[in-house]
Design an enzyme around this catalytic site. Structure first.
Site, PDB file in Angstrom:
ATOM      1  N   ASP A  35     -38.573-118.610 -37.255  1.00  0.00           N
ATOM      2  CA  ASP A  35     -37.410-118.933 -36.155  1.00  0.00           C
ATOM      3  C   ASP A  35     -37.334-117.003 -34.856  1.00  0.00           C
ATOM      4  O   ASP A  35     -37.968-117.675 -34.290  1.00  0.00           O
ATOM      5  CB  ASP A  35     -35.998-118.440 -37.693  1.00  0.00           C
ATOM      6  CG  ASP A  35     -35.946-119.423 -38.383  1.00  0.00           C
ATOM      7  OD1 ASP A  35     -34.742-120.341 -38.223  1.00  0.00           O
ATOM      8  OD2 ASP A  35     -35.909-119.086 -39.882  1.00  0.00           O
ATOM      9  N   HIS A  42     -48.193-117.149 -30.671  1.00  0.00           N
ATOM     10  CA  HIS A  42     -48.477-117.985 -31.265  1.00  0.00           C
ATOM     11  C   HIS A  42     -49.840-119.007 -31.022  1.00  0.00           C
ATOM     12  O   HIS A  42     -49.931-118.908 -30.607  1.00  0.00           O
ATOM     13  CB  HIS A  42     -46.992-119.095 -31.092  1.00  0.00           C
ATOM     14  CG  HIS A  42     -46.529-119.302 -29.825  1.00  0.00           C
ATOM     15  ND1 HIS A  42     -46.053-118.936 -29.462  1.00  0.00           N
ATOM     16  CD2 HIS A  42     -47.213-120.341 -28.983  1.00  0.00           C
ATOM     17  CE1 HIS A  42     -46.116-119.120 -28.027  1.00  0.00           C
ATOM     18  NE2 HIS A  42     -46.720-120.676 -27.532  1.00  0.00           N
ATOM     19  N   CYS A  76     -45.182-120.445 -41.275  1.00  0.00           N
ATOM     20  CA  CYS A  76     -44.617-119.146 -40.602  1.00  0.00           C
ATOM     21  C   CYS A  76     -44.342-117.896 -40.382  1.00  0.00           C
ATOM     22  O   CYS A  76     -46.077-117.697 -40.293  1.00  0.00           O
ATOM     23  CB  CYS A  76     -43.110-119.312 -41.537  1.00  0.00           C
ATOM     24  SG  CYS A  76     -43.600-118.899 -43.594  1.00  0.00           S
ATOM     25  N   GLN A  80     -45.234-118.109 -47.345  1.00  0.00           N
ATOM     26  CA  GLN A  80     -44.293-117.845 -48.468  1.00  0.00           C
ATOM     27  C   GLN A  80     -43.225-119.024 -48.988  1.00  0.00           C
ATOM     28  O   GLN A  80     -43.331-119.385 -49.741  1.00  0.00           O
ATOM     29  CB  GLN A  80     -44.882-116.123 -48.527  1.00  0.00           C
ATOM     30  CG  GLN A  80     -45.559-115.446 -49.334  1.00  0.00           C
ATOM     31  CD  GLN A  80     -45.427-114.283 -49.139  1.00  0.00           C
ATOM     32  OE1 GLN A  80     -44.169-113.753 -49.432  1.00  0.00           O
ATOM     33  NE2 GLN A  80     -46.493-113.430 -49.493  1.00  0.00           N
ATOM     34  N   ARG A  82     -41.123-120.376 -46.033  1.00  0.00           N
ATOM     35  CA  ARG A  82     -40.355-121.313 -45.199  1.00  0.00           C
ATOM     36  C   ARG A  82     -41.635-122.381 -44.881  1.00  0.00           C
ATOM     37  O   ARG A  82     -41.000-123.712 -44.587  1.00  0.00           O
ATOM     38  CB  ARG A  82     -39.929-120.705 -43.663  1.00  0.00           C
ATOM     39  CG  ARG A  82     -38.476-119.761 -43.837  1.00  0.00           C
ATOM     40  CD  ARG A  82     -38.589-119.255 -42.618  1.00  0.00           C
ATOM     41  NE  ARG A  82     -39.713-117.897 -42.206  1.00  0.00           N
ATOM     42  CZ  ARG A  82     -39.785-117.642 -41.280  1.00  0.00           C
ATOM     43  NH1 ARG A  82     -38.445-116.946 -40.490  1.00  0.00           N
ATOM     44  NH2 ARG A  82     -40.137-116.667 -41.580  1.00  0.00           N
TER      45      ARG A  82
END
Length: 146
Positions: A35, A42, A76, A80, A82
């Site tokens: 989020d 990324h 994510c 762990q 999401r």
């Protein structure tokens, strides 16, 4: 009653090897479900589908974008909660679409990136083939919180 896990895990090294293999990049979709923590960099070419919106149309959007992709990798920040949850929702909802005769993707291998982007960026932050928009200041602050 038997239980089949919806996904498997893949390491940062395994994913990097697949992404760099000649002709393989188009066969892999990476789905980043971070989020607000998406900032800072990324995996290059990833699909950003925030976990906060994943059940509100996000899963259908990802399914449409990956329908012709044989391998889908979710992650994510640490993978762990999401990342694994999104992978499970994607796999289970895709199975349901298939059972109802809907427009489901081709058969896919679904993975979760072990260690999330945190581990991935540790090894590949300087590799422009694999990581984009990397912000060292962001990661310096983030790592200080651990």
């Amino acid at each position: 009653m038997s239980f089949k896990q919806a996904f498997s895990f893949i390491t940062a090294k395994e994913l990097a090897t697949l992404l760099k293999a000649p002709g393989k990049r188009k066969e892999i979709a990476v789905v980043d479900v971070r989020d607000d923590d998406y900032q800072g960099g990324h995996i290059k070419g990833c699909i950003h589908s925030p976990s906060s919106k994943f059940l509100d149309g996000g899963v259908e959007d990802v399914r449409e974008k990956t329908k012709d992709t044989p391998t889908v990798v979710f992650h994510c920040f640490l993978s762990q909660i999401r990342g694994p949850k999104a992978a499970r929702i994607y796999a289970e909802s895709t199975d349901e679409v298939r059972k109802r005769g809907g427009d489901a993707p081709i058969p896919q291998e679904i993975y979760v990136l072990r260690g999330g982007f945190t581990e991935f960026q540790t090894f590949y932050k300087d590799d422009e083939e694999l990581v984009e928009d990397y912000d060292p200041a962001y990661w310096s602050r983030e790592m200080d919180t651990f």
